[in-house]
Design a protein around this motif. Sequence first.
Motif, PDB file in Angstrom:
ATOM      1  N   GLU A   1     -61.319 -80.117  10.069  1.00  0.00           N
ATOM      2  CA  GLU A   1     -61.308 -81.134   9.017  1.00  0.00           C
ATOM      3  C   GLU A   1     -60.684 -82.441   9.503  1.00  0.00           C
ATOM      4  O   GLU A   1     -61.080 -83.522   9.076  1.00  0.00           O
ATOM      5  CB  GLU A   1     -60.531 -80.633   7.796  1.00  0.00           C
ATOM      6  CG  GLU A   1     -61.187 -79.473   7.058  1.00  0.00           C
ATOM      7  CD  GLU A   1     -62.355 -79.921   6.208  1.00  0.00           C
ATOM      8  OE1 GLU A   1     -62.451 -81.120   5.920  1.00  0.00           O
ATOM      9  OE2 GLU A   1     -63.171 -79.063   5.842  1.00  0.00           O
ATOM     10  N   ARG A   2     -59.707 -82.356  10.372  1.00  0.00           N
ATOM     11  CA  ARG A   2     -59.051 -83.569  10.849  1.00  0.00           C
ATOM     12  C   ARG A   2     -59.966 -84.421  11.726  1.00  0.00           C
ATOM     13  O   ARG A   2     -59.789 -85.629  11.805  1.00  0.00           O
ATOM     14  CB  ARG A   2     -57.789 -83.207  11.648  1.00  0.00           C
ATOM     15  CG  ARG A   2     -56.645 -82.685  10.796  1.00  0.00           C
ATOM     16  CD  ARG A   2     -55.528 -82.207  11.703  1.00  0.00           C
ATOM     17  NE  ARG A   2     -54.412 -81.652  10.939  1.00  0.00           N
ATOM     18  CZ  ARG A   2     -53.485 -80.853  11.457  1.00  0.00           C
ATOM     19  NH1 ARG A   2     -53.555 -80.515  12.736  1.00  0.00           N
ATOM     20  NH2 ARG A   2     -52.506 -80.393  10.716  1.00  0.00           N
TER      21      ARG A   2
ATOM     22  N   VAL B   1     -59.522 -88.611  12.262  1.00  0.00           N
ATOM     23  CA  VAL B   1     -58.283 -88.104  12.682  1.00  0.00           C
ATOM     24  C   VAL B   1     -57.523 -89.156  13.377  1.00  0.00           C
ATOM     25  O   VAL B   1     -57.844 -90.239  13.389  1.00  0.00           O
ATOM     26  CB  VAL B   1     -58.522 -87.037  13.668  1.00  0.00           C
ATOM     27  CG1 VAL B   1     -57.349 -86.918  14.515  1.00  0.00           C
ATOM     28  CG2 VAL B   1     -58.792 -85.797  12.937  1.00  0.00           C
TER      29      VAL B   1
ATOM     30  N   GLN C   1     -56.450 -81.802  18.931  1.00  0.00           N
ATOM     31  CA  GLN C   1     -57.023 -81.099  17.787  1.00  0.00           C
ATOM     32  C   GLN C   1     -58.152 -80.160  18.205  1.00  0.00           C
ATOM     33  O   GLN C   1     -58.292 -79.062  17.672  1.00  0.00           O
ATOM     34  CB  GLN C   1     -57.539 -82.112  16.764  1.00  0.00           C
ATOM     35  CG  GLN C   1     -56.463 -82.991  16.162  1.00  0.00           C
ATOM     36  CD  GLN C   1     -55.347 -82.189  15.508  1.00  0.00           C
ATOM     37  OE1 GLN C   1     -55.585 -81.386  14.616  1.00  0.00           O
ATOM     38  NE2 GLN C   1     -54.121 -82.413  15.950  1.00  0.00           N
TER      39      GLN C   1
ATOM     40  N   GLU D   1     -54.250 -86.045   6.419  1.00  0.00           N
ATOM     41  CA  GLU D   1     -53.574 -86.202   7.706  1.00  0.00           C
ATOM     42  C   GLU D   1     -54.461 -86.940   8.704  1.00  0.00           C
ATOM     43  O   GLU D   1     -53.991 -87.791   9.465  1.00  0.00           O
ATOM     44  CB  GLU D   1     -53.190 -84.836   8.264  1.00  0.00           C
ATOM     45  CG  GLU D   1     -52.076 -84.140   7.514  1.00  0.00           C
ATOM     46  CD  GLU D   1     -51.799 -82.744   8.033  1.00  0.00           C
ATOM     47  OE1 GLU D   1     -50.666 -82.259   7.829  1.00  0.00           O
ATOM     48  OE2 GLU D   1     -52.704 -82.123   8.634  1.00  0.00           O
ATOM     49  N   GLY D   2     -55.748 -86.599   8.696  1.00  0.00           N
ATOM     50  CA  GLY D   2     -56.660 -87.254   9.618  1.00  0.00           C
ATOM     51  C   GLY D   2     -56.803 -88.737   9.336  1.00  0.00           C
ATOM     52  O   GLY D   2     -56.828 -89.556  10.254  1.00  0.00           O
TER      53      GLY D   2
ATOM     54  N   THR E   1     -58.505 -76.347   9.412  1.00  0.00           N
ATOM     55  CA  THR E   1     -57.635 -77.524   9.373  1.00  0.00           C
ATOM     56  C   THR E   1     -57.941 -78.459  10.533  1.00  0.00           C
ATOM     57  O   THR E   1     -58.056 -79.675  10.358  1.00  0.00           O
ATOM     58  CB  THR E   1     -56.160 -77.094   9.422  1.00  0.00           C
ATOM     59  OG1 THR E   1     -55.810 -76.462   8.197  1.00  0.00           O
ATOM     60  CG2 THR E   1     -55.243 -78.298   9.635  1.00  0.00           C
ATOM     61  N   TYR E   2     -58.086 -77.903  11.732  1.00  0.00           N
ATOM     62  CA  TYR E   2     -58.323 -78.732  12.912  1.00  0.00           C
ATOM     63  C   TYR E   2     -59.725 -79.333  12.890  1.00  0.00           C
ATOM     64  O   TYR E   2     -59.940 -80.451  13.357  1.00  0.00           O
ATOM     65  CB  TYR E   2     -58.093 -77.903  14.179  1.00  0.00           C
ATOM     66  CG  TYR E   2     -56.690 -77.355  14.229  1.00  0.00           C
ATOM     67  CD1 TYR E   2     -55.621 -78.196  14.522  1.00  0.00           C
ATOM     68  CD2 TYR E   2     -56.421 -76.027  13.936  1.00  0.00           C
ATOM     69  CE1 TYR E   2     -54.320 -77.719  14.542  1.00  0.00           C
ATOM     70  CE2 TYR E   2     -55.128 -75.534  13.947  1.00  0.00           C
ATOM     71  CZ  TYR E   2     -54.077 -76.382  14.246  1.00  0.00           C
ATOM     72  OH  TYR E   2     -52.795 -75.906  14.250  1.00  0.00           O
TER      73      TYR E   2
ATOM     74  N   ALA F   1     -55.695 -81.680   5.377  1.00  0.00           N
ATOM     75  CA  ALA F   1     -56.169 -82.041   6.709  1.00  0.00           C
ATOM     76  C   ALA F   1     -56.896 -83.381   6.692  1.00  0.00           C
ATOM     77  O   ALA F   1     -56.733 -84.203   7.597  1.00  0.00           O
ATOM     78  CB  ALA F   1     -57.089 -80.950   7.253  1.00  0.00           C
ATOM     79  N   ASN F   2     -57.715 -83.612   5.668  1.00  0.00           N
ATOM     80  CA  ASN F   2     -58.395 -84.904   5.542  1.00  0.00           C
ATOM     81  C   ASN F   2     -57.386 -86.042   5.415  1.00  0.00           C
ATOM     82  O   ASN F   2     -57.545 -87.108   6.027  1.00  0.00           O
ATOM     83  CB  ASN F   2     -59.305 -84.916   4.318  1.00  0.00           C
ATOM     84  CG  ASN F   2     -60.531 -84.049   4.448  1.00  0.00           C
ATOM     85  OD1 ASN F   2     -61.151 -83.709   3.455  1.00  0.00           O
ATOM     86  ND2 ASN F   2     -60.910 -83.670   5.657  1.00  0.00           N
TER      87      ASN F   2
END
Length: 375
Positions: A185-186, A7, A150, A297-298, A182-183, A294-295
Amino acid sequence: MRTSRFVVPAAAGLLAVAGLAGCGGGDKKDAKDRPIEVKATDTVCEVAVTEVEAGQVAFAITNSGSKVNEFYVYGAGDRVMGEVENIAPGLSRELRVELSAGTYETACKPGMIGRGIRGALKVTGNAPSVAPDAALAEATASYQRYVKSQTDALLTKTEEFVAAVKAGDVAKAKALYPVARTYWERIEPVAESFGDLDPKIDGREEVIEEGMEFTGFHRLEKDLWTTGDISKDGPIADQLLVDVTELVARANAEKLTPLQLANGAKALLDEVASGKITGEEERYSHTDLWDFNANLEGSKAAIAALRPALEQRAPELVKQLDTEFANAEAALGRHRAGDGWKLHTQLSEAELKELSDSINALAEPVSKVAAVVAR
């Protein structure tokens, strides 16, 4: 279980900066004045000013819309300089950030999705140069602030998800499931470093073969989407919340190195290729594109945290990274569905290949970052 991911920085400075969006005046704002008002709705993001002095600046964000909103201040390459998430309808939150001179963007994200409603922000004043080692030190500090934001959201959304499961509200639990994840995964590269918690929270059914109990998110996913019977899942939901709470505490205490950020950015893209493109990760709900996003974005966040150092050491690589991140985001963006994403089962083989190709193209320059950081 799954492979690691990453992330990235949520606030490269701790306090400050400026104006957003849809409307908003252009008057200059002194950093020591009262907070800059931000009016957020489902369609508008009005920031009172679009130019501020370098230093500490406060934003007062009021959500007058019907959707949960977020407010961000972005630097070059979408580096998150500061953010406030989970601003419920009718509520107000404050953000403080500290920015040096330069150009930035502000953004409101109704529904907490997409690029948001963006606006330009100019910060004037002297911008002192940052030494390479100092830039790497700031990258890790910035990333730690991002982890905190996160994990806060992960805990809040897991609490809501668990409450829905225990109440027997299948529809609400299904809606909350991909949002809470989502959080997770980040920040999974951090989460996976705790080997005892990761399989309990995120283990897939294969953990049974390793002598472990099948619990956590994916056990609840299976019950929600296969039988719809969650009447006996209260203890599993309670344990998920206990485990997530412990993980949050550990993650916020974890200290990472710049090299771990670089490796984590690549690991997140590997996770997309191995689990999201194949549909293996969310095999019951088919909400893999939520995880894919999410990945991505991270990974971008980790690179953004390292950006000042990369610009000093490998400016051409930064340009390549910007191009390939934009290409991957565009490929994924074609599969939006309302406030979320299409199901994996709705994508054709050609569409999945396009997504895979975009991730492979991005992984190539991202794989070079660790060597640059290690110089």
